[in-house]
Enzyme design. Structure first.
Site, PDB file in Angstrom:
ATOM      1  N   CYS A  31      -3.807   1.305  -4.193  1.00 44.73           N
ATOM      2  CA  CYS A  31      -3.140   0.940  -2.932  1.00 44.73           C
ATOM      3  C   CYS A  31      -2.900   2.207  -2.127  1.00 44.73           C
ATOM      4  CB  CYS A  31      -1.817   0.236  -3.208  1.00 44.73           C
ATOM      5  SG  CYS A  31      -0.903  -0.083  -1.667  1.00 44.73           S
ATOM      6  N   CYS A  34       0.942   2.952  -1.322  1.00 43.50           N
ATOM      7  CA  CYS A  34       1.931   3.250  -2.357  1.00 43.50           C
ATOM      8  C   CYS A  34       2.270   4.742  -2.330  1.00 43.50           C
ATOM      9  CB  CYS A  34       1.367   2.873  -3.728  1.00 43.50           C
ATOM     10  SG  CYS A  34       1.655   1.139  -4.182  1.00 43.50           S
ATOM     11  N   HIS A 148       3.885  -3.890   4.889  1.00 44.18           N
ATOM     12  CA  HIS A 148       3.710  -2.991   6.023  1.00 44.18           C
ATOM     13  C   HIS A 148       3.473  -3.789   7.299  1.00 44.18           C
ATOM     14  CE1 HIS A 148      -0.518  -3.945   5.260  1.00 44.18           C
ATOM     15  NE2 HIS A 148      -0.827  -3.413   6.437  1.00 44.18           N
ATOM     16  N   GLN A 150       2.312  -2.949  11.706  1.00 45.47           N
ATOM     17  CA  GLN A 150       1.546  -2.025  12.532  1.00 45.47           C
ATOM     18  C   GLN A 150       2.211  -1.905  13.894  1.00 45.47           C
ATOM     19  OE1 GLN A 150      -2.849  -2.489  12.276  1.00 45.47           O
ATOM     20  NE2 GLN A 150      -2.398  -4.350  11.130  1.00 45.47           N
TER      21      GLN A 150
END
Lengths: 326, 61
Positions: A31, A34, A148, A150
């Site tokens: 990932c 991470c 997350h 954007q």
């Protein structure tokens, strides 16, 4: 090909960013969002732990120093470099968390971060509109499962906010009032579509909801943008977003995908204060636990949404779901 | 491994940060964000910007 091409038949710009075809796509054993742990491959975030981090997208659609367009535009169809910014906002170092799982103080921190990024990006010469958003779930195109969102900083006001602002300006000219202020007042007075109401914010299923379980979240008082929120307003927004996200997950007992986006005042220096009323739109694609609302002929080709669920029923379901997790 | 699922580049990951701050100020300098947060800005080796946010109390330690 990285450029923006203008469609004179619709009056809209389309951004081409063909490098994004090669962006990271559902990596199975790594990932990039991470934390970087000792002895492990470096990720995008070179720290062993963190709270909230933002960074420029490695595969941006818009960038501050865009390449020269591959094609030459015309007076009919102008072409411009794809100027702007695309940032990633990582909510947590916990790979498996979602917005609904985050503690209240982390969501409150996110509100501050979204506001701060709006201010930072607004100072950049090419930026005219800053839109924080989150795509949650594979069905809405998420390619990385780490929690997350954007932020896109556009070189013009994108089509949907522009359409809203145009309607708001017409309403202001006709009535002397902000359309969102009027809508919030009307929804509070009616109450049937309200999902949650606080001292400063309201969450409701719009009377005209395009998606079956769409929720709009807006402040009671007129605030044009995220930076304009005071501390108490930010506190309550954080709680409201957490509450809606948890209600979504409680609705059918699984983590509900959605698109969440902030609409706020353009940053082009224009006279927007009276017509821009900050709000958040949450649009889940599900119309039932096992069925999706697809954008098909009428919606995609006609721009005319047809919904399968009455907003009043959706709001009642979301209120029940919210009580389960309150 | 096919073209569609070859993520070797992603497994290797991007190079680490330089730690160099964006703009004026010293490395690791904190920018106050409201009353509760601080932001530290870095530039990645490929020129991309990275901002680390943390609560102001945590920064004192």
């Amino acid at each position: 090909v990285t450029e923006r091409r203008y469609d004179p038949t619709s009056g809209e710009w389309v951004t081409f960013a063909t490098d994004r075809q090669h962006r990271t796509y559902k990596p199975a054993d790594f990932c990039p969002l991470c934390p970087t742990l000792p002895g492990r491959p470096a990720t995008e975030i070179p720290f062993p732990s963190f709270e909230v981090v933002t960074f420029d997208n490695r595969f941006p659609s818009l960038s501050p120093d865009p390449p020269t367009p591959d094609v030459t535009g015309s007076e009919l169809c102008p072409v411009t470099p794809a100027a702007g910014r695309c940032e990633v906002v990582v909510y947590s170092d916990d790979h498996d968390a979602t917005l609904a799982d985050l503690p209240g103080e982390r969501v409150r921190m996110l509100v501050d971060v979204w506001a701060d990024r709006t201010e930072v990006l607004a100072t950049e010469a090419e930026v005219r509109y800053v839109m924080p958003f989150e795509n949650k779930g594979e069905v809405v195109g998420t390619t990385l499962s780490h929690p997350h969102g954007q932020i896109y900083a556009y070189p013009e006001v994108p089509a949907r906010p522009a359409k809203e602002l145009g309607a708001a300006r017409r309403h202001l000219a006709a009535t002397g009032r902000c359309v969102h202020c009027d809508v919030v007042s009307a929804e509070l007075a009616d109450g049937e579509r309200v999902v949650a109401a606080g001292d400063r914010w309201v969450a409701w299923v719009p009377f005209w909801a395009r998606f079956p379980y769409e929720v709009r979240v807006a402040p009671r008082r007129h605030v044009p943008d995220l930076p304009g929120l005071d501390g108490a307003g930010r506190d309550e927004l954080a709680g409201m977003l957490s509450g809606v996200a948890r209600a979504y997950d409680a609705l059918w007992g699984f983590s509900l995908p959605y698109v969440m986006a902030f609409h706020q005042r353009p940053t082009d220096g224009g006279d927007w204060d009276d017509v821009s009323h900050l709000h958040v739109e949450l649009s889940p694609p599900h119309r039932s636990p096992d069925k999706l609302k697809h954008l098909a002929g009428s919606e995609l080709a006609g721009g005319a949404f047809i919904s399968d669920v009455a907003p009043e029923e959706a709001a009642a379901s979301l209120r029940r779901a919210r009580r389960k997790v309150a | 491994v096919t073209a569609d699922n070859d993520h070797s580049e992603e497994r290797q990951g991007p190079p680490p940060l330089t730690g160099a701050p964006v703009g004026a100020g010293v490395a690791g300098a904190e920018v106050a964000v409201g009353e509760a947060l601080v932001r530290v800005e870095y530039t990645k080796p490929d020129g991309r910007r990275l901002s680390v946010y943390r609560r102001r109390e945590a920064s004192r330690g």
